[in-house]
Design an enzyme around this catalytic site. Structure first.
Site, PDB file in Angstrom:
ATOM      1  N   ASP A  64       0.804  -1.230   0.000  1.00  8.39           N
ATOM      2  CA  ASP A  64       0.000   0.000   0.000  1.00  8.39           C
ATOM      3  C   ASP A  64       0.839   1.283   0.000  1.00  8.39           C
ATOM      4  OD1 ASP A  64       1.045  -0.315   2.525  1.00  8.39           O
ATOM      5  OD2 ASP A  64      -0.849  -0.306   3.594  1.00  8.39           O
ATOM      6  N   HIS A  65       2.103   1.203   0.339  1.00  6.29           N
ATOM      7  CA  HIS A  65       2.924   2.416   0.453  1.00  6.29           C
ATOM      8  C   HIS A  65       3.641   2.763  -0.857  1.00  6.29           C
ATOM      9  CE1 HIS A  65       2.288   2.035   4.757  1.00  6.29           C
ATOM     10  NE2 HIS A  65       3.057   3.076   5.008  1.00  6.29           N
ATOM     11  N   ASP A 119       4.029  -1.256  11.372  1.00  7.21           N
ATOM     12  CA  ASP A 119       3.590   0.085  11.029  1.00  7.21           C
ATOM     13  C   ASP A 119       3.015   0.696  12.294  1.00  7.21           C
ATOM     14  OD1 ASP A 119       2.879   1.761   8.308  1.00  7.21           O
ATOM     15  OD2 ASP A 119       1.585   2.233  10.009  1.00  7.21           O
ATOM     16  N   ARG A 379      -0.388  12.793  10.241  1.00  9.27           N
ATOM     17  CA  ARG A 379       0.934  13.369  10.517  1.00  9.27           C
ATOM     18  C   ARG A 379       1.171  14.581   9.626  1.00  9.27           C
ATOM     19  NH1 ARG A 379       3.888   7.588  11.343  1.00  9.27           N
ATOM     20  NH2 ARG A 379       3.279   7.490  13.533  1.00  9.27           N
ATOM     21  N   SER A 533       6.947   7.070  13.078  1.00  8.50           N
ATOM     22  CA  SER A 533       6.721   5.780  12.435  1.00  8.50           C
ATOM     23  C   SER A 533       7.492   4.647  13.111  1.00  8.50           C
ATOM     24  CB  SER A 533       7.125   5.866  10.969  1.00  8.50           C
ATOM     25  OG  SER A 533       8.471   5.486  10.816  1.00  8.50           O
ATOM     26  N   ARG A 535       9.346   2.624  11.295  1.00  7.60           N
ATOM     27  CA  ARG A 535      10.369   2.185  10.332  1.00  7.60           C
ATOM     28  C   ARG A 535      11.687   1.861  11.032  1.00  7.60           C
ATOM     29  NH1 ARG A 535      10.085   8.101   7.668  1.00  7.60           N
ATOM     30  NH2 ARG A 535       7.949   7.401   7.686  1.00  7.60           N
TER      31      ARG A 535
HETATM   32  C1  MIC Z   1       4.137   6.420   8.326  1.00  4.48           C
HETATM   33  O1  MIC Z   1       2.961   6.746   8.399  1.00  4.48           O
HETATM   34  O2  MIC Z   1       5.078   7.154   8.679  1.00  4.48           O
HETATM   35  C2  MIC Z   1       4.479   5.060   7.747  1.00  4.48           C
HETATM   36  C3  MIC Z   1       5.120   5.266   6.435  1.00  4.48           C
HETATM   37  O3  MIC Z   1       3.308   4.316   7.555  1.00  4.48           O
HETATM   38  C4  MIC Z   1       5.398   4.349   8.752  1.00  4.48           C
HETATM   39  C5  MIC Z   1       5.946   3.084   8.261  1.00  4.48           C
HETATM   40  C6  MIC Z   1       7.101   3.238   7.317  1.00  4.48           C
HETATM   41  O4  MIC Z   1       7.914   4.147   7.458  1.00  4.48           O
HETATM   42  O5  MIC Z   1       7.192   2.413   6.393  1.00  4.48           O
HETATM   43  C7  MIC Z   1       4.742   4.064  10.112  1.00  4.48           C
HETATM   44  O6  MIC Z   1       3.836   4.755  10.487  1.00  4.48           O
HETATM   45  O7  MIC Z   1       5.200   3.177  10.831  1.00  4.48           O
HETATM   46 FE1  SF4 Z   2       0.011   4.880   5.151  1.00  6.06          FE
HETATM   47 FE2  SF4 Z   2       1.352   5.572   7.367  1.00  6.06          FE
HETATM   48 FE3  SF4 Z   2      -0.128   7.346   6.045  1.00  6.06          FE
HETATM   49 FE4  SF4 Z   2      -1.319   5.424   7.353  1.00  6.06          FE
HETATM   50  S1  SF4 Z   2      -0.074   7.036   8.230  1.00  6.06           S
HETATM   51  S2  SF4 Z   2      -1.828   6.120   5.296  1.00  6.06           S
HETATM   52  S3  SF4 Z   2       0.080   3.713   7.054  1.00  6.06           S
HETATM   53  S4  SF4 Z   2       1.716   6.326   5.296  1.00  6.06           S
END
Ligand code: MIC
Ligand code: SF4
Length: 642
Positions: A64-65, A119, A379, A533, A535
């Site tokens: 999905d990313h 995630d 975010r 996140s 990550r």
């Molecule tokens: C995010 O919202 O920052 C992400 C991208 O979903 C991350 C995961 C990632 O960095 O792949 C998260 O929230 O953990």
């Molecule tokens: Fe995707 Fe992270 Fe954004 Fe949720 S917050 S939509 S998991 S990138």
């Protein structure tokens, strides 16, 4: 004495440790989820564990990313993920099927079970009464292998809801209000459990918006009881058999109680550059908006999209701005297609994107220079949109939709009657984009493209531990600062050497070069270091660049665990005033660090450049000490196996 729902679920899954807040507990994990941006690394790690199948009740791999596919790299990773899922016994949610958290809520979440996801927004499933926790990919890999997940026993906060949301006020405003009160570090080490008479007025999609964004509080998880609304949601998803009623005992005790009157809430908005920078929408009324983005795992359910369509019906998106809509799932997109809502959105001029994360993680739709971008997301960190000087605001889907037609921030209550959209009694169910595991795994060959580079490794913790302070950061540094994402960088998630060129570049573009030249060193941070996140790349890449320790005033939970998993020592200033004395370039030395950690003795850092010493704390469990000494979790596991 009665127990909270959090305690009940933890007790049912407790493998080790005592349920004393702050002490490490081991939890049995029933389900796991990964998404592609963290999943590729998680499965590379799972492969090194040498198992034939996952050992959970259910594990799902989502894509999905990384959806832009501007070259072969993302597509290669998708192919790898699909072959891994087939071979090792996972369900594979194909690209196009939706955002992991939304789809997991719809199709897989089960009240009372545990879910570990790579995630940070995994607690979305807490809207169903599931204890759902975000973690680094390696922790999820280990959980897939059937091992417990270790986490500090949380404190449990009861959020006592009374009253009912007023017209134009939404679930998003509930969590924005909590962020306003508690800040982005207010939830660290805590589970937010919702209770009180107000709970019954919230549907599962609304609850999921609240539990989703509990991640922004830094919380370990957020949880609603499983009640009649939960049953109704699961029945509407054709999964009533998964329902079981769950609630706290009436006389349950909590570490903290927060009262929140839903009737007293008004539409709220988070201003740049932090989700806790919250004010009432009316205070910003009239601010011109250049972009509106609706979607993300926070606000992309069919209910959200129908509400937005009702507001836009018969109108045109304001000429000064661009409106994007990213549906949370194929199910949501199908349903707005069938109801006619999609046609209203298109007619109004909305730009319909695929069911994925999209602009939320800077995968396309970067705003114009200095633009104001209003988002229904969770975010708004600086630079996350892909435009360094864009100003990101966060609000409900309703507030976003109204701004999209007015061209400026508007208190939606000005529009008069609010649209009435209820959760459907039947969702459209078609799981044809979820592939079950292969019947004969021996026939599946794992497909690895050239973008998948071998996992970097390191040796045991060195002693003495010495290095230069390479960077001093402020409070609330996010993983988006440490290891940025976005269209250019996200495709490199399975290629650590290439990814390392971007570490900390949002703070200091010279960082990767300096780190290499110095042969690694140390990082200094303020409060809540590594928020945001899950990550693990924000730890793995620094490890690759030779970072040995991070000294901070405090850490975000997931990032701290990731540092330990990759053998980077997380140290806390015993006296926060020592933070202010350090200068970039100072050479620091820790003598006898291995012995001190093993014996639980105090640690002192010597500042060789300025000629003084200062004490630090490490607060590691005995298990974490062994992991750090071994140089990370994989080394530790291999050591145990041999
Ligand atoms: C995010 O919202 O920052 C992400 C991208 O979903 C991350 C995961 C990632 O960095 O792949 C998260 O929230 O953990
Ligand atoms: Fe995707 Fe992270 Fe954004 Fe949720 S917050 S939509 S998991 S990138």
């Amino acid at each position: 004495m009665g127990e909270s729902l959090t305690y009940k679920i933890i007790r049912e899954h407790l493998v080790s440790g005592e349920m004393i807040p702050g002490q490490e507990i081991g939890l049995r994990i029933d389900q796991t989820l990964t998404q592609d941006a963290t999943g590729t690394m998680a499965y590379l790690q799972f492969e090194t564990l040498g198992l034939e199948r996952v050992r959970t009740e259910r594990s799902v791999s989502y894509v999905d990313h990384n959806m832009l596919q501007t070259d072969f790299r993302n597509a290669d990773d998708h192919r790898y993920l699909q072959s891994v899922a087939a071979k090792y016994g996972l369900y594979f949610s194909r690209p196009g099927n939706g955002i992991c958290h939304q789809v997991h809520l719809e199709r897989f979440g089960v009240p009372g079970k545990t879910l570990l996801g790579s995630d940070s927004h995994t607690p979305t499933a807490g809207g169903l009464g599931m204890l759902a926790i975000g973690a680094g990919g390696l922790d999820v890999a280990v959980a897939m292998a059937g091992a417990p997940f270790y986490v500090p026993m949380p404190q449990v906060v009861l959020v006592w809801l009374t009253g009912e949301l007023q017209p134009w006020v939404s679930a998003k405003d509930v969590i924005l209000e909590l962020l306003r009160r508690l800040s982005v570090k207010g939830g660290v080490g805590k589970v937010f459990e919702y209770g009180g008479p107000g709970v019954a007025s919230l549907s599962v999609p609304q609850r999921a918006t609240i539990t989703n964004m509990g991640a922004e509080l830094g919380a370990t998880s957020s949880l609603f009881p499983s009640d009649e609304n939960t049953r109704r949601f699961l029945a509407a998803q054709g999964r009533e058999a998964d329902w079981r009623p769950l609630s706290a005992d009436p006389d349950a005790t909590y570490d903290e109680v927060i009262e929140l009157d839903l009737s007293a809430l008004e539409p709220l908005i988070a201003q740049p550059h932090s989700p806790d920078n919250v004010v009432p929408v009316r205070e910003l009324a009239g601010l011109p908006v250049d972009q509106v983005c609706i979607g993300s795992c926070t606000n992309s359910s069919v209910v959200d999209l129908e509400t937005v369509a009702a507001i836009l019906r018969g109108k045109t998106v304001h000429p000064r701005l661009s409106l994007t809509i990213s549906p949370g799932s194929k199910q949501a997109l199908t349903m707005i297609g069938q109801s006619g809502a999609l046609a209203s959105l298109v007619a109004a001029g909305a730009r319909i994107l695929e069911a994925a994360c999209g602009p939320c993680i800077g995968m396309g739709q970067a705003p114009a220079s200095g633009a104001v971008s209003l988002r229904s997301f969770n975010r708004n960190f600086e630079g996350r949109s892909g435009t360094a000087d864009a100003k990101l605001y966060l609000a409900s889907a309703e507030v976003c939709a109204v701004a999209a037609i007015r061209g400026e921030i508007t208190d939606p209550r000005e529009l008069g009657k609010a649209p009435q959209v209820h959760m459907p009694s039947h969702f459209v169910i078609n799981d044809n984009m979820i592939l079950p595991p292969a019947e004969d795994p021996s026939k599946v060959e794992i497909i690895r493209g050239p973008n998948i580079k071998p996992l970097p490794t390191r040796g045991p913790l060195e002693d003495p531990l010495e290095g230069e302070v390479l960077l001093i950061t402020e409070d609330n540094v996010t993983t988006d600062h440490i290891m940025p994402a976005g269209a250019q960088i996200l495709p490199l998630r399975s290629n650590i050497p290439a990814l390392s060129e971007y570490a900390f570049t949002r703070i200091d573009p010279t960082f990767p070069k300096r780190a290499r030249e110095a042969g690694g060193g140390l990082i200094v941070g303020g409060e809540n270091y590594g928020q945001g996140s899950s990550r693990e790349h924000a730890a793995l890449v620094p490890m690759y660049l030779g970072i040995k320790a991070v000294l901070a005033k405090s850490f975000a939970r997931i990032h701290r665990a990731n540092l330990i998993n990759f053998g980077i020592l997380p140290l806390v200033f015993a006296d926060p005033a020592d933070y202010g004395r350090l200068r970039q370039g100072d050479r620091l030395r820790l003598e006898g660090v291995r012995q001190a950690l093993e014996g639980g003795q105090p640690l002192t850092v010597r500042n060789l450049t300025q000629g003084y010493s200062f004490p630090v704390r490490y607060d590691l469990s005995p298990r974490q000490v062994q992991i750090i000494l071994a140089g990370g979790l994989l080394n530790y596991i291999k050591g145990q196996a041999s």
